[in-house]
Design a protein around this motif. Structure first.
Motif, PDB file in Angstrom:
ATOM      1  N   GLY A 517       0.810  -1.217   0.000  1.00  0.00           N
ATOM      2  CA  GLY A 517       0.000   0.000   0.000  1.00  0.00           C
ATOM      3  C   GLY A 517       0.840   1.261   0.000  1.00  0.00           C
ATOM      4  O   GLY A 517       0.551   2.217  -0.734  1.00  0.00           O
ATOM      5  N   GLY A 518       1.890   1.284   0.809  1.00  0.00           N
ATOM      6  CA  GLY A 518       2.756   2.460   0.850  1.00  0.00           C
ATOM      7  C   GLY A 518       3.494   2.682  -0.452  1.00  0.00           C
ATOM      8  O   GLY A 518       3.676   3.822  -0.898  1.00  0.00           O
ATOM      9  N   GLN A 519       3.935   1.596  -1.089  1.00  0.00           N
ATOM     10  CA  GLN A 519       4.628   1.715  -2.367  1.00  0.00           C
ATOM     11  C   GLN A 519       3.685   2.208  -3.464  1.00  0.00           C
ATOM     12  O   GLN A 519       4.070   3.028  -4.308  1.00  0.00           O
ATOM     13  CB  GLN A 519       5.243   0.368  -2.747  1.00  0.00           C
ATOM     14  CG  GLN A 519       6.424  -0.033  -1.884  1.00  0.00           C
ATOM     15  CD  GLN A 519       6.897  -1.445  -2.182  1.00  0.00           C
ATOM     16  OE1 GLN A 519       6.096  -2.338  -2.449  1.00  0.00           O
ATOM     17  NE2 GLN A 519       8.201  -1.658  -2.130  1.00  0.00           N
ATOM     18  N   ARG A 520       2.432   1.726  -3.466  1.00  0.00           N
ATOM     19  CA  ARG A 520       1.463   2.204  -4.457  1.00  0.00           C
ATOM     20  C   ARG A 520       1.182   3.696  -4.260  1.00  0.00           C
ATOM     21  O   ARG A 520       1.002   4.428  -5.238  1.00  0.00           O
ATOM     22  CB  ARG A 520       0.168   1.393  -4.364  1.00  0.00           C
ATOM     23  CG  ARG A 520       0.261   0.026  -4.994  1.00  0.00           C
ATOM     24  CD  ARG A 520      -1.111  -0.578  -5.247  1.00  0.00           C
ATOM     25  NE  ARG A 520      -1.785  -0.931  -4.013  1.00  0.00           N
ATOM     26  CZ  ARG A 520      -1.728  -2.139  -3.457  1.00  0.00           C
ATOM     27  NH1 ARG A 520      -1.026  -3.097  -4.023  1.00  0.00           N
ATOM     28  NH2 ARG A 520      -2.385  -2.394  -2.345  1.00  0.00           N
ATOM     29  N   GLN A 521       1.154   4.139  -2.999  1.00  0.00           N
ATOM     30  CA  GLN A 521       0.942   5.562  -2.758  1.00  0.00           C
ATOM     31  C   GLN A 521       2.125   6.378  -3.274  1.00  0.00           C
ATOM     32  O   GLN A 521       1.949   7.482  -3.804  1.00  0.00           O
ATOM     33  CB  GLN A 521       0.735   5.809  -1.257  1.00  0.00           C
ATOM     34  CG  GLN A 521       0.145   7.160  -0.920  1.00  0.00           C
ATOM     35  CD  GLN A 521      -1.248   7.347  -1.479  1.00  0.00           C
ATOM     36  OE1 GLN A 521      -1.413   7.598  -2.666  1.00  0.00           O
ATOM     37  NE2 GLN A 521      -2.250   7.238  -0.637  1.00  0.00           N
ATOM     38  N   ARG A 522       3.328   5.849  -3.176  1.00  0.00           N
ATOM     39  CA  ARG A 522       4.504   6.530  -3.726  1.00  0.00           C
ATOM     40  C   ARG A 522       4.410   6.621  -5.255  1.00  0.00           C
ATOM     41  O   ARG A 522       4.788   7.627  -5.852  1.00  0.00           O
ATOM     42  CB  ARG A 522       5.780   5.780  -3.332  1.00  0.00           C
ATOM     43  CG  ARG A 522       6.158   5.917  -1.873  1.00  0.00           C
ATOM     44  CD  ARG A 522       7.287   4.953  -1.507  1.00  0.00           C
ATOM     45  NE  ARG A 522       7.646   5.066  -0.111  1.00  0.00           N
ATOM     46  CZ  ARG A 522       8.644   5.817   0.359  1.00  0.00           C
ATOM     47  NH1 ARG A 522       9.385   6.506  -0.487  1.00  0.00           N
ATOM     48  NH2 ARG A 522       8.896   5.871   1.635  1.00  0.00           N
ATOM     49  N   ILE A 523       3.897   5.552  -5.881  1.00  0.00           N
ATOM     50  CA  ILE A 523       3.728   5.572  -7.338  1.00  0.00           C
ATOM     51  C   ILE A 523       2.702   6.622  -7.732  1.00  0.00           C
ATOM     52  O   ILE A 523       2.874   7.347  -8.718  1.00  0.00           O
ATOM     53  CB  ILE A 523       3.314   4.166  -7.839  1.00  0.00           C
ATOM     54  CG1 ILE A 523       4.460   3.176  -7.626  1.00  0.00           C
ATOM     55  CG2 ILE A 523       2.918   4.218  -9.320  1.00  0.00           C
ATOM     56  CD1 ILE A 523       4.050   1.726  -7.783  1.00  0.00           C
ATOM     57  N   ALA A 524       1.607   6.726  -6.944  1.00  0.00           N
ATOM     58  CA  ALA A 524       0.597   7.750  -7.219  1.00  0.00           C
ATOM     59  C   ALA A 524       1.191   9.142  -7.092  1.00  0.00           C
ATOM     60  O   ALA A 524       0.877  10.047  -7.877  1.00  0.00           O
ATOM     61  CB  ALA A 524      -0.584   7.583  -6.261  1.00  0.00           C
ATOM     62  N   ILE A 525       2.075   9.335  -6.120  1.00  0.00           N
ATOM     63  CA  ILE A 525       2.746  10.629  -5.966  1.00  0.00           C
ATOM     64  C   ILE A 525       3.688  10.872  -7.136  1.00  0.00           C
ATOM     65  O   ILE A 525       3.759  11.986  -7.674  1.00  0.00           O
ATOM     66  CB  ILE A 525       3.507  10.676  -4.625  1.00  0.00           C
ATOM     67  CG1 ILE A 525       2.509  10.631  -3.461  1.00  0.00           C
ATOM     68  CG2 ILE A 525       4.373  11.930  -4.524  1.00  0.00           C
ATOM     69  CD1 ILE A 525       3.162  10.475  -2.098  1.00  0.00           C
ATOM     70  N   ALA A 526       4.401   9.821  -7.563  1.00  0.00           N
ATOM     71  CA  ALA A 526       5.302   9.961  -8.710  1.00  0.00           C
ATOM     72  C   ALA A 526       4.534  10.340  -9.967  1.00  0.00           C
ATOM     73  O   ALA A 526       4.991  11.169 -10.767  1.00  0.00           O
ATOM     74  CB  ALA A 526       6.073   8.655  -8.930  1.00  0.00           C
ATOM     75  N   ARG A 527       3.358   9.753 -10.161  1.00  0.00           N
ATOM     76  CA  ARG A 527       2.540  10.086 -11.326  1.00  0.00           C
ATOM     77  C   ARG A 527       2.136  11.556 -11.302  1.00  0.00           C
ATOM     78  O   ARG A 527       2.140  12.233 -12.332  1.00  0.00           O
ATOM     79  CB  ARG A 527       1.294   9.197 -11.366  1.00  0.00           C
ATOM     80  CG  ARG A 527       0.377   9.497 -12.544  1.00  0.00           C
ATOM     81  CD  ARG A 527      -0.810   8.557 -12.600  1.00  0.00           C
ATOM     82  NE  ARG A 527      -1.618   8.636 -11.395  1.00  0.00           N
ATOM     83  CZ  ARG A 527      -2.708   7.896 -11.185  1.00  0.00           C
ATOM     84  NH1 ARG A 527      -3.097   7.023 -12.092  1.00  0.00           N
ATOM     85  NH2 ARG A 527      -3.391   8.013 -10.072  1.00  0.00           N
ATOM     86  N   ALA A 528       1.784  12.055 -10.117  1.00  0.00           N
ATOM     87  CA  ALA A 528       1.409  13.461 -10.002  1.00  0.00           C
ATOM     88  C   ALA A 528       2.606  14.375 -10.253  1.00  0.00           C
ATOM     89  O   ALA A 528       2.479  15.433 -10.873  1.00  0.00           O
ATOM     90  CB  ALA A 528       0.815  13.726  -8.623  1.00  0.00           C
ATOM     91  N   LEU A 529       3.793  13.956  -9.802  1.00  0.00           N
ATOM     92  CA  LEU A 529       4.994  14.777  -9.967  1.00  0.00           C
ATOM     93  C   LEU A 529       5.549  14.730 -11.388  1.00  0.00           C
ATOM     94  O   LEU A 529       6.343  15.604 -11.773  1.00  0.00           O
ATOM     95  CB  LEU A 529       6.084  14.316  -8.995  1.00  0.00           C
ATOM     96  CG  LEU A 529       5.809  14.530  -7.504  1.00  0.00           C
ATOM     97  CD1 LEU A 529       6.925  13.902  -6.688  1.00  0.00           C
ATOM     98  CD2 LEU A 529       5.686  16.011  -7.192  1.00  0.00           C
ATOM     99  N   ALA A 530       5.147  13.734 -12.160  1.00  0.00           N
ATOM    100  CA  ALA A 530       5.714  13.532 -13.494  1.00  0.00           C
ATOM    101  C   ALA A 530       5.498  14.727 -14.409  1.00  0.00           C
ATOM    102  O   ALA A 530       6.257  14.924 -15.366  1.00  0.00           O
ATOM    103  CB  ALA A 530       5.121  12.269 -14.122  1.00  0.00           C
TER     104      ALA A 530
END
Length: 692
Positions: A517-530
């Motif tokens: 769950g924490g890693q998926r949230q990091r991916i969601a943040i990465a998508r927003a930062l992209a």
């Protein structure tokens, strides 16, 4: 006290894949009559599987392979299923973690509670209906005689949780198993649910097994605590011993991971790594790879139990008689405790980055054959605020008050009914779709549930690239994709992006289901930062995360803000997270902001009665003799028909006649602190309060 439940060397395995998963691996515990026993730990450590083993409600792949589960000396594992059915709901009941998934959507509440009564009591129809109504009234369901004939979808989350409690109590159990009973609830509803459980426990002398990862809830409810990690219990202690002197390194690191106001200028301690796979055989301590006090023999020798007092025990090599604890103090570098250095290079502009003025979002309610508009759901009803570059505004309030709708309407994912949204002095509401797409990369959203918002059929590199391609981010970065090395250049940027959010570059070839769950949230943040945004709207990004994973995400967000100058609109009901992360706070109630100000002003001196009730309901780890919880009456009114006058007056302990007649105008309490309440004298609105 008399021992009610005794678990002896319980082993539960899940037959998934080639190797069985030892979800519960030899645990021992005892619960006395009338006692609240808390089982604490991260997701995946075996807490819920322990509860399901007690109830003998394991999934098809689950099997209890060893041990005993005794209630009043009777071994439940030796009983036939017919006998077990008489015990479930009668002697042992369970409140499941997700009430919406546990309630039958095609049966009314009365029919579902009636099934429990029919199984365990020989009652006439009328007597059963009277008992159902009494149970619902007991758990605080208003107008129970009418609402008992409604369906689960007609109830709010807090109300569904109360229905689950009523159903669990229908058989008058001796033991109540509560699996994360307050995880998804607002603090005001959480306080009501916990208070209700305490009252029923005292009245019926019922024992409670409380399963949670919320240390605040444990501090308020439990007499004894057991900490579970990787399928086994690693520490057991009475309440006071555990909260004053936690012994196991895992317990200590959980406390160090908690956000708080005093930690605002530093990074939170982080428990590195993840819970190990339970399909392996362990030759040493299961926590060794994440421990900041590990010894050499922790890797190859299984730790034994050591008694610190009569009732405080810990499974750790540090407490062996031959070990000198002083020589093995925690290594803070291992837990990631570092100072946050504010990036002053990002100067705050004279004008705010985001300005929202009198924003309204009303959804039509259509009825009849011709779908005529019969009314409006006033989800957001005249909200104003502003956010400066590099700052964080926290938006807090009960579920259903309009927080998420505000976030989506700012991004124009939901079209506002009225009002103004200005980003960098540009009005967004009047922009056409093509015009909006040209600037959409400057503001992004992180959704509450990353698993639902990530496409399960796409690899991570495709998910990150999709947003960049859609918004033309390649043009912003001056990449030319017709050159042979253009894709390689983009791939390097994605690698750097993943590393920025704390993930190795090689994970870009995996799918979302392969992450925690924490890693998926990091991916969601990465998508927003992209797409290089200036504003991030974070919608409950840590609500479903464990304490240790939450610390990782908060550290990441704070680091990104300091290094990139990002502004955050942080939507949450976790006040501890607000204390740690926010610069300002706005408190919402039924579509309107009722109080707003600097974080210290509002949290240290709340003025609106709703804010006072909200903050008083937050569970406290440290006992405060002067603390008084303000219990609100009833539930949040319907936004279809909000109360006349002040929306809060039906639940307000300080209600006056004028509150029922008109909505209060803004009262300026300081240059940065304002509220809408008749308890305070309205003052002329200065420029600073234009967006209050």
């Amino acid at each position: 006290m008399k021992t009610l439940l005794e678990i002896d060397h319980l082993q539960t395995v899940l037959h998934t894949g080639n190797t069985p998963v030892r979800a519960v691996d030899g645990i021992n515990l005892q619960i006395s009559t009338g006692e609240t026993f808390a089982l604490l730990g991260e997701s995946g450590c075996g807490k819920s599987m322990t509860a399901l083993s007690i109830m003998r409600l394991l999934p098809d792949v689950g099997e209890i392979v060893a041990g005993h589960i005794k209630i009043d000396g009777k071994d439940l594992l030796r009983l036939p299923e017919s006998e077990m059915r008489r015990i479930r709901g009668k002697r042992i009941s369970m409140i499941f973690q997700e009430p919406m998934l546990s309630l039958n959507p095609v049966l009314t509440i009365a029919e579902q509670i009636g099934e429990v009564l029919g199984q365990h009591f020989n009652l006439s129809y009328q007597t059963a209906q009277t008992r159902i109504q009494q149970l619902l009234e007991q758990v605080g369901i208003p107008d129970a005689s009418r609402r008992m004939h409604e369906y689960p979808f007609q109830f709010s989350g807090g109300m569904k949780q109360r229905v689950m409690i009523a159903m669990a109590l229908a058989g008058e159990p001796e033991l109540l198993i509560a699996d994360e009973p307050t995880t998804a609830l607002d603090v005001t509803i959480q306080a009501q649910v916990l208070d209700l459980m305490r009252q029923i426990q005292q009245r019926n002398h019922m024992a409670i097994l409380l399963i949670t990862h919320d240390l605040g809830v444990v501090a308020e409810m439990a007499q004894r605590v057991a900490v579970m990690y990787a399928g086994e219990i690693v520490e057991q202690a009475p309440h006071n011993d555990f909260f004053t002197h936690p012994a196991h390194p895992y317990s200590r690191q959980l406390f160090a991971s908690l956000p708080a106001k005093k930690k605002r200028d530093q990074a939170l301690n982080v428990i590195q790594g993840n819970v190990p796979s339970l399909s392996q055989r362990f030759n040493g301590c299961r926590f060794v790879d994440r421990c900041n006090q590990a010894l050499s023999h922790c890797h190859d020798t299984i730790p034994q139990w050591h008694a610190l007092s009569d009732q405080h025990q810990v499974r750790c090599h540090l407490f062996a008689p031959e070990t000198d604890i002083s020589a093995h103090s925690p290594n803070n570098n291992a837990t990631g405790k570092t100072k946050h250095t504010a990036a002053m290079a990002f100067a705050v502009a004279d004008s705010p980055l985001l300005q929202v003025f009198d924003l309204k979002v009303h959804f039509p309610v259509r009825k009849g054959l011709f779908k005529r508009t019969a009314g409006y759901v006033k989800a957001v009803d005249g909200v104003s605020f502003q956010i400066a570059a590099g700052k964080t505004l926290a938006l807090v309030g009960e579920s259903g008050c309009g927080k998420t709708t505000i976030g989506k309407s700012i991004l124009q994912l939901i079209k506002p009914t009225a009002g103004s949204v200005r980003f960098k002095q540009q009005e967004l509401v009047s922009l056409k779709r093509t015009q909006l797409q040209q600037i959409r990369s400057q503001f992004q959203i992180i959704f509450q549930d990353p698993y639902s918002s990530l496409n399960p059929r796409m690899r991570i590199i495709e998910i990150l690239r999709e947003g960049m391609d859609a918004l033309g981010i390649d043009k912003v970065n001056h990449l030319t994709f017709d050159q042979p090395d253009s894709s390689c250049t983009l791939e390097k940027e994605i690698d750097a992006l993943l590393q920025r959010v704390g993930l190795p570059a090689e994970v870009k070839w995996r799918y979302p289901h392969e992450f925690s769950g924490g890693q998926r949230q990091r991916i969601a943040i990465a998508r927003a930062l992209a797409v290089n945004p200036d504003l991030l709207i974070c919608d409950e990004p840590t609500s479903a995360l464990d304490v240790s994973v939450q610390a990782q995400i908060l550290n990441l967000l704070k680091s990104l803000q300091n290094n990139l100058g990002l502004a955050f609109l942080f939507i949450t009901h976790n006040i501890a997270v607000v204390e740690y992360l926010a610069d300002e706070i706005a408190v919402m109630y039924l579509g309107r902001i009722v109080e707003r100000g600097h974080i210290d002003e509002v949290l240290d001196s709340p003025r609106h009665p709703y804010t006072q009730a909200l903050l008083s309901s937050v569970p406290q780890i440290q006992a405060d003799a002067n603390r008084q919880v303000i219990h609100l009456k009833g539930d949040l009114p319907s936004p279809i028909a909000p109360p006349q006058g002040c929306h809060f007056h039906p639940r307000c302990p300080h209600v006056m006649p004028i509150c029922r007649e008109s909505y209060p105008s803004v009262s300026a309490l300081s240059a940065t602190h304002s509220t809408h309440c008749f308890l305070y004298q309205p003052e002329p609105i200065s420029k600073n309060h234009e967006y209050s």
